[in-house]
Design a protein around this motif. Sequence first.
Motif, PDB file in Angstrom:
ATOM      1  N   ARG A 242       0.829  -1.095   0.105  1.00 32.13           N
ATOM      2  CA  ARG A 242      -0.036  -0.115  -0.205  1.00 32.13           C
ATOM      3  C   ARG A 242       0.806   1.238  -0.071  1.00 32.13           C
ATOM      4  O   ARG A 242       0.556   2.270  -0.587  1.00 32.13           O
ATOM      5  N   LEU A 243       2.013   1.267   0.452  1.00 28.16           N
ATOM      6  CA  LEU A 243       3.018   2.226   0.515  1.00 28.16           C
ATOM      7  C   LEU A 243       3.405   2.745  -0.905  1.00 28.16           C
ATOM      8  O   LEU A 243       3.766   4.074  -1.118  1.00 28.16           O
ATOM      9  N   THR A 244       3.314   1.700  -1.560  1.00 30.53           N
ATOM     10  CA  THR A 244       3.994   2.100  -2.995  1.00 30.53           C
ATOM     11  C   THR A 244       2.692   2.637  -3.824  1.00 30.53           C
ATOM     12  O   THR A 244       3.103   2.866  -5.064  1.00 30.53           O
ATOM     13  N   CYS A 245       1.486   2.762  -3.287  1.00 31.51           N
ATOM     14  CA  CYS A 245       0.465   3.191  -4.113  1.00 31.51           C
ATOM     15  C   CYS A 245       0.399   4.791  -4.149  1.00 31.51           C
ATOM     16  O   CYS A 245       0.628   5.325  -2.934  1.00 31.51           O
ATOM     17  N   LYS A 246      -0.396   5.411  -4.910  1.00 34.97           N
ATOM     18  CA  LYS A 246      -0.696   6.693  -4.662  1.00 34.97           C
ATOM     19  C   LYS A 246      -1.784   7.020  -3.467  1.00 34.97           C
ATOM     20  O   LYS A 246      -2.594   6.173  -3.360  1.00 34.97           O
ATOM     21  N   PRO A 247      -1.244   7.872  -2.720  1.00 38.66           N
ATOM     22  CA  PRO A 247      -2.001   7.930  -1.442  1.00 38.66           C
ATOM     23  C   PRO A 247      -3.687   8.207  -1.751  1.00 38.66           C
ATOM     24  O   PRO A 247      -4.062   9.136  -2.496  1.00 38.66           O
ATOM     25  N   PHE A 248      -4.408   7.468  -1.066  1.00 40.04           N
ATOM     26  CA  PHE A 248      -5.720   7.318  -1.246  1.00 40.04           C
ATOM     27  C   PHE A 248      -6.294   7.293  -2.710  1.00 40.04           C
ATOM     28  O   PHE A 248      -7.370   7.533  -2.975  1.00 40.04           O
ATOM     29  N   GLY A 249      -5.514   6.751  -3.488  1.00 36.44           N
ATOM     30  CA  GLY A 249      -6.025   6.397  -4.785  1.00 36.44           C
ATOM     31  C   GLY A 249      -6.705   4.990  -4.910  1.00 36.44           C
ATOM     32  O   GLY A 249      -6.826   4.641  -3.709  1.00 36.44           O
ATOM     33  N   ARG A 250      -7.173   4.459  -5.989  1.00 32.56           N
ATOM     34  CA  ARG A 250      -7.708   3.404  -6.086  1.00 32.56           C
ATOM     35  C   ARG A 250      -7.204   1.964  -5.711  1.00 32.56           C
ATOM     36  O   ARG A 250      -7.678   1.171  -4.821  1.00 32.56           O
ATOM     37  N   ASP A 251      -5.877   1.877  -5.983  1.00 31.31           N
ATOM     38  CA  ASP A 251      -5.168   0.829  -5.599  1.00 31.31           C
ATOM     39  C   ASP A 251      -5.021   0.825  -4.071  1.00 31.31           C
ATOM     40  O   ASP A 251      -4.909  -0.144  -3.086  1.00 31.31           O
ATOM     41  N   TYR A 252      -4.558   1.889  -3.595  1.00 35.29           N
ATOM     42  CA  TYR A 252      -4.482   2.169  -2.029  1.00 35.29           C
ATOM     43  C   TYR A 252      -5.772   1.795  -1.393  1.00 35.29           C
ATOM     44  O   TYR A 252      -5.615   1.097  -0.349  1.00 35.29           O
ATOM     45  N   HIS A 253      -6.961   2.204  -1.874  1.00 33.55           N
ATOM     46  CA  HIS A 253      -8.079   1.735  -0.976  1.00 33.55           C
ATOM     47  C   HIS A 253      -8.461   0.382  -1.432  1.00 33.55           C
ATOM     48  O   HIS A 253      -9.077  -0.134  -0.467  1.00 33.55           O
ATOM     49  N   ALA A 254      -8.148  -0.208  -2.383  1.00 29.87           N
ATOM     50  CA  ALA A 254      -8.522  -1.621  -2.655  1.00 29.87           C
ATOM     51  C   ALA A 254      -7.479  -2.343  -1.433  1.00 29.87           C
ATOM     52  O   ALA A 254      -8.134  -3.426  -0.909  1.00 29.87           O
ATOM     53  N   LEU A 255      -6.297  -1.907  -1.348  1.00 31.23           N
ATOM     54  CA  LEU A 255      -5.620  -2.850  -0.208  1.00 31.23           C
ATOM     55  C   LEU A 255      -6.109  -2.421   1.154  1.00 31.23           C
ATOM     56  O   LEU A 255      -5.827  -3.302   2.003  1.00 31.23           O
ATOM     57  N   SER A 256      -6.458  -1.316   1.336  1.00 32.50           N
ATOM     58  CA  SER A 256      -7.037  -0.990   2.489  1.00 32.50           C
ATOM     59  C   SER A 256      -8.237  -1.654   2.801  1.00 32.50           C
ATOM     60  O   SER A 256      -8.541  -2.111   4.114  1.00 32.50           O
ATOM     61  N   ILE A 257      -9.097  -2.199   2.089  1.00 33.90           N
ATOM     62  CA  ILE A 257     -10.154  -3.047   2.036  1.00 33.90           C
ATOM     63  C   ILE A 257      -9.839  -4.256   2.684  1.00 33.90           C
ATOM     64  O   ILE A 257     -10.273  -4.906   3.691  1.00 33.90           O
ATOM     65  N   ALA A 258      -8.694  -4.905   2.129  1.00 34.14           N
ATOM     66  CA  ALA A 258      -8.248  -6.065   2.552  1.00 34.14           C
ATOM     67  C   ALA A 258      -7.535  -6.047   3.768  1.00 34.14           C
ATOM     68  O   ALA A 258      -7.835  -7.074   4.689  1.00 34.14           O
ATOM     69  N   LEU A 259      -6.873  -4.958   4.085  1.00 35.17           N
ATOM     70  CA  LEU A 259      -6.550  -4.872   5.560  1.00 35.17           C
ATOM     71  C   LEU A 259      -7.708  -4.692   6.625  1.00 35.17           C
ATOM     72  O   LEU A 259      -7.448  -5.261   7.664  1.00 35.17           O
ATOM     73  N   GLU A 260      -8.797  -3.884   6.328  1.00 35.20           N
ATOM     74  CA  GLU A 260      -9.718  -3.736   7.123  1.00 35.20           C
ATOM     75  C   GLU A 260     -10.404  -5.285   7.377  1.00 35.20           C
ATOM     76  O   GLU A 260     -11.071  -5.342   8.327  1.00 35.20           O
TER      77      GLU A 260
END
Length: 70
Positions: free
Chosen positions: A30-48
């Motif tokens: 997630r640190l490699t993704c654009k902050p609060f971009g689509r990829d970031y949010h997709a990984l955040s969903i998995a973490l949540e």
Amino acid sequence: MVRRNYVGMRDPVARFEELEPLVDKLRALRLTCKPFGRDYHALSIALEAMDSTAYHFTRRPHFYAGKPHG
């Protein structure tokens, strides 16, 4: 009707601790993704989802948060 008794997961804390390397890898990715971009949010969903599932079985809120590294 056959009734089976569900005994639950044996030692859920240990089982979810085994998944901690996966959580660390998802965070690093997630640190490699654009902050609060689509990829970031997709990984955040998995973490949540990981944290929510761990809470369901262990009743420890934020199971993967605040763990010391090392």
